[in-house]
Motif scaffolding. Structure first.
Motif, PDB file in Angstrom:
ATOM      1  N   ASN A  90       0.805  -1.223   0.000  1.00 39.56           N
ATOM      2  CA  ASN A  90       0.000   0.000   0.000  1.00 39.56           C
ATOM      3  C   ASN A  90       0.836   1.271   0.000  1.00 39.56           C
ATOM      4  O   ASN A  90       0.306   2.371   0.146  1.00 39.56           O
ATOM      5  N   LYS A  91       2.163   1.098  -0.101  1.00 40.73           N
ATOM      6  CA  LYS A  91       3.097   2.232  -0.151  1.00 40.73           C
ATOM      7  C   LYS A  91       2.917   3.180   1.046  1.00 40.73           C
ATOM      8  O   LYS A  91       2.782   4.387   0.899  1.00 40.73           O
ATOM      9  N   ARG A  92       2.975   2.601   2.239  1.00 39.52           N
ATOM     10  CA  ARG A  92       2.782   3.354   3.478  1.00 39.52           C
ATOM     11  C   ARG A  92       4.012   3.328   4.387  1.00 39.52           C
ATOM     12  O   ARG A  92       3.906   3.596   5.579  1.00 39.52           O
ATOM     13  N   PHE A  93       5.188   3.017   3.841  1.00 41.51           N
ATOM     14  CA  PHE A  93       6.384   2.968   4.671  1.00 41.51           C
ATOM     15  C   PHE A  93       6.699   4.310   5.323  1.00 41.51           C
ATOM     16  O   PHE A  93       7.275   4.349   6.405  1.00 41.51           O
ATOM     17  N   ALA A  94       6.318   5.401   4.701  1.00 42.76           N
ATOM     18  CA  ALA A  94       6.577   6.727   5.278  1.00 42.76           C
ATOM     19  C   ALA A  94       5.869   6.895   6.630  1.00 42.76           C
ATOM     20  O   ALA A  94       6.271   7.708   7.453  1.00 42.76           O
ATOM     21  N   TYR A  95       4.828   6.113   6.864  1.00 46.85           N
ATOM     22  CA  TYR A  95       4.056   6.199   8.099  1.00 46.85           C
ATOM     23  C   TYR A  95       4.500   5.180   9.150  1.00 46.85           C
ATOM     24  O   TYR A  95       3.907   5.110  10.221  1.00 46.85           O
ATOM     25  N   LEU A  96       5.527   4.396   8.867  1.00 46.61           N
ATOM     26  CA  LEU A  96       5.893   3.293   9.756  1.00 46.61           C
ATOM     27  C   LEU A  96       6.165   3.746  11.193  1.00 46.61           C
ATOM     28  O   LEU A  96       5.638   3.159  12.140  1.00 46.61           O
ATOM     29  N   SER A  97       6.952   4.781  11.378  1.00 48.33           N
ATOM     30  CA  SER A  97       7.247   5.256  12.744  1.00 48.33           C
ATOM     31  C   SER A  97       5.972   5.692  13.462  1.00 48.33           C
ATOM     32  O   SER A  97       5.784   5.405  14.644  1.00 48.33           O
ATOM     33  N   SER A  98       5.106   6.374  12.754  1.00 48.22           N
ATOM     34  CA  SER A  98       3.851   6.827  13.332  1.00 48.22           C
ATOM     35  C   SER A  98       2.929   5.643  13.658  1.00 48.22           C
ATOM     36  O   SER A  98       2.259   5.638  14.691  1.00 48.22           O
ATOM     37  N   ILE A  99       2.910   4.641  12.796  1.00 43.85           N
ATOM     38  CA  ILE A  99       2.099   3.436  13.042  1.00 43.85           C
ATOM     39  C   ILE A  99       2.597   2.739  14.302  1.00 43.85           C
ATOM     40  O   ILE A  99       1.801   2.335  15.157  1.00 43.85           O
ATOM     41  N   ILE A 100       3.909   2.618  14.429  1.00 46.90           N
ATOM     42  CA  ILE A 100       4.489   1.981  15.619  1.00 46.90           C
ATOM     43  C   ILE A 100       4.101   2.761  16.867  1.00 46.90           C
ATOM     44  O   ILE A 100       3.697   2.184  17.879  1.00 46.90           O
ATOM     45  N   SER A 101       4.196   4.076  16.792  1.00 44.76           N
ATOM     46  CA  SER A 101       3.834   4.923  17.925  1.00 44.76           C
ATOM     47  C   SER A 101       2.366   4.735  18.313  1.00 44.76           C
ATOM     48  O   SER A 101       2.034   4.621  19.494  1.00 44.76           O
ATOM     49  N   HIS A 102       1.495   4.689  17.313  1.00 47.00           N
ATOM     50  CA  HIS A 102       0.066   4.484  17.582  1.00 47.00           C
ATOM     51  C   HIS A 102      -0.176   3.100  18.188  1.00 47.00           C
ATOM     52  O   HIS A 102      -1.000   2.954  19.095  1.00 47.00           O
ATOM     53  N   PHE A 103       0.524   2.079  17.695  1.00 45.98           N
ATOM     54  CA  PHE A 103       0.381   0.724  18.233  1.00 45.98           C
ATOM     55  C   PHE A 103       0.774   0.709  19.711  1.00 45.98           C
ATOM     56  O   PHE A 103       0.073   0.134  20.545  1.00 45.98           O
ATOM     57  N   ILE A 104       1.884   1.353  20.041  1.00 43.20           N
ATOM     58  CA  ILE A 104       2.352   1.419  21.428  1.00 43.20           C
ATOM     59  C   ILE A 104       1.305   2.116  22.299  1.00 43.20           C
ATOM     60  O   ILE A 104       1.006   1.665  23.416  1.00 43.20           O
ATOM     61  N   ASN A 105       0.734   3.201  21.788  1.00 45.90           N
ATOM     62  CA  ASN A 105      -0.297   3.933  22.547  1.00 45.90           C
ATOM     63  C   ASN A 105      -1.557   3.099  22.745  1.00 45.90           C
ATOM     64  O   ASN A 105      -2.146   3.115  23.824  1.00 45.90           O
ATOM     65  N   ILE A 106      -1.975   2.377  21.705  1.00 42.76           N
ATOM     66  CA  ILE A 106      -3.164   1.516  21.812  1.00 42.76           C
ATOM     67  C   ILE A 106      -2.915   0.445  22.872  1.00 42.76           C
ATOM     68  O   ILE A 106      -3.759   0.179  23.726  1.00 42.76           O
ATOM     69  N   ASN A 107      -1.741  -0.165  22.816  1.00 42.04           N
ATOM     70  CA  ASN A 107      -1.388  -1.209  23.784  1.00 42.04           C
ATOM     71  C   ASN A 107      -1.383  -0.654  25.208  1.00 42.04           C
ATOM     72  O   ASN A 107      -1.920  -1.281  26.124  1.00 42.04           O
ATOM     73  N   ALA A 108      -0.791   0.505  25.385  1.00 41.99           N
ATOM     74  CA  ALA A 108      -0.734   1.120  26.720  1.00 41.99           C
ATOM     75  C   ALA A 108      -2.141   1.426  27.229  1.00 41.99           C
ATOM     76  O   ALA A 108      -2.453   1.195  28.405  1.00 41.99           O
ATOM     77  N   GLU A 109      -2.989   1.929  26.347  1.00 46.22           N
ATOM     78  CA  GLU A 109      -4.364   2.261  26.731  1.00 46.22           C
ATOM     79  C   GLU A 109      -5.134   1.010  27.142  1.00 46.22           C
ATOM     80  O   GLU A 109      -5.847   1.007  28.146  1.00 46.22           O
ATOM     81  N   LYS A 110      -4.974  -0.063  26.382  1.00 50.05           N
ATOM     82  CA  LYS A 110      -5.678  -1.317  26.690  1.00 50.05           C
ATOM     83  C   LYS A 110      -5.215  -1.895  28.025  1.00 50.05           C
ATOM     84  O   LYS A 110      -5.982  -2.535  28.725  1.00 50.05           O
ATOM     85  N   ARG A 111      -3.960  -1.673  28.375  1.00 48.54           N
ATOM     86  CA  ARG A 111      -3.412  -2.197  29.638  1.00 48.54           C
ATOM     87  C   ARG A 111      -3.644  -1.244  30.804  1.00 48.54           C
ATOM     88  O   ARG A 111      -3.276  -1.541  31.928  1.00 48.54           O
ATOM     89  N   GLY A 112      -4.203  -0.078  30.526  1.00 44.97           N
ATOM     90  CA  GLY A 112      -4.475   0.888  31.584  1.00 44.97           C
ATOM     91  C   GLY A 112      -3.289   1.760  31.941  1.00 44.97           C
ATOM     92  O   GLY A 112      -3.282   2.416  32.971  1.00 44.97           O
ATOM     93  N   ASP A 113      -2.278   1.762  31.079  1.00 43.21           N
ATOM     94  CA  ASP A 113      -1.111   2.611  31.307  1.00 43.21           C
ATOM     95  C   ASP A 113      -1.424   4.042  30.892  1.00 43.21           C
ATOM     96  O   ASP A 113      -2.286   4.285  30.060  1.00 43.21           O
ATOM     97  N   ILE A 114      -0.697   4.976  31.469  1.00 43.50           N
ATOM     98  CA  ILE A 114      -0.830   6.381  31.098  1.00 43.50           C
ATOM     99  C   ILE A 114       0.501   6.825  30.519  1.00 43.50           C
ATOM    100  O   ILE A 114       1.544   6.637  31.140  1.00 43.50           O
ATOM    101  N   ASN A 115       0.482   7.381  29.318  1.00 44.02           N
ATOM    102  CA  ASN A 115       1.694   7.891  28.677  1.00 44.02           C
ATOM    103  C   ASN A 115       1.738   9.407  28.805  1.00 44.02           C
ATOM    104  O   ASN A 115       0.742  10.083  28.577  1.00 44.02           O
ATOM    105  N   ALA A 116       2.904   9.899  29.152  1.00 38.39           N
ATOM    106  CA  ALA A 116       3.106  11.344  29.234  1.00 38.39           C
ATOM    107  C   ALA A 116       4.344  11.708  28.441  1.00 38.39           C
ATOM    108  O   ALA A 116       5.369  11.034  28.529  1.00 38.39           O
ATOM    109  N   ASP A 117       4.236  12.749  27.634  1.00 39.04           N
ATOM    110  CA  ASP A 117       5.370  13.257  26.878  1.00 39.04           C
ATOM    111  C   ASP A 117       5.878  14.511  27.569  1.00 39.04           C
ATOM    112  O   ASP A 117       5.133  15.463  27.778  1.00 39.04           O
ATOM    113  N   ILE A 118       7.158  14.495  27.913  1.00 42.67           N
ATOM    114  CA  ILE A 118       7.798  15.630  28.576  1.00 42.67           C
ATOM    115  C   ILE A 118       8.785  16.229  27.588  1.00 42.67           C
ATOM    116  O   ILE A 118       9.718  15.560  27.160  1.00 42.67           O
TER     117      ILE A 118
END
Length: 185
Positions: A90-118
């Motif tokens: 689908n020619k979406r490699f440019a979004y790979l870092s963002s996809i990984i970031s979203h996956f990490i956030n989804i996983n954290a949310e499902k586990r009840g973790d809170i992410n904070a960016d400082i």
């Protein structure tokens, strides 16, 4: 410009959600997460790899070949490899870092973790990080993950972003507020 960013986030979120659903159904979330964290580490540490995934001049299949070689050395999960093939097709490699970031956030949310960016103007030392960590954990609880970033444009102070809430105590923000106040006077 902002519509492009939101469409990119939308694309990344859709791919990350789809991958998370598949991983969850197959009970492979931790395995996929480890693979993605490894890829993210390679991308962040290797400037050439970062440029490669963003480059429109390099064919998607060539990018796929490179990532397959990286993952083959790490004995990655089959689902991760299949996912990269979908991104390639689908020619979406440019979004790979963002996809990984979203996956990490989804996983954290499902586990009840809170992410904070400082975000700070310069690298914080271990003592400063520990103080921030202790203060935020006392307010938000123990399931807090802190991500530290450096942005010299904020001049000084901190920007703390937790979910959709943001506390901006940066000098840049204060200067901008002062400019607005002076124009209004």
């Amino acid at each position: 410009m902002s519509s492009q960013l939101s469409s990119g986030d939308l694309i990344s979120d859709r791919y990350a959600s789809a991958l998370y659903d598949l991983a969850s159904e197959s009970k492979l979330v931790d395995s996929i997460l480890n693979d993605l964290l490894l890829l993210n580490k390679f991308i962040k540490e290797n400037k050439d790899l970062k440029l490669l995934i963003k480059s429109p001049l390099i064919k998607s299949n060539d990018k796929l070949t490179i990532f397959e070689k990286i993952l083959s050395k790490q004995s990655a999960n089959k689902l991760t490899n299949t996912f990269l093939k979908v991104i390639s097709k689908n020619k979406r490699f440019a979004y790979l870092s963002s996809i990984i970031s979203h996956f990490i956030n989804i996983n954290a949310e499902k586990r009840g973790d809170i992410n904070a960016d400082i975000t700070s103007a310069q690298e914080l030392n271990d003592k400063q990080k520990k103080e921030i960590d202790n203060k935020l954990k006392s307010i938000l609880g123990e399931k807090l993950q802190l991500n530290y970033k450096v942005d010299k444009q904020i001049i000084g102070g901190l920007v703390v972003k937790i979910g959709s809430k943001m506390i901006d105590s940066s000098l840049l923000s204060k200067i901008n507020k002062l400019k607005i106040a002076v124009k209004g006077a």
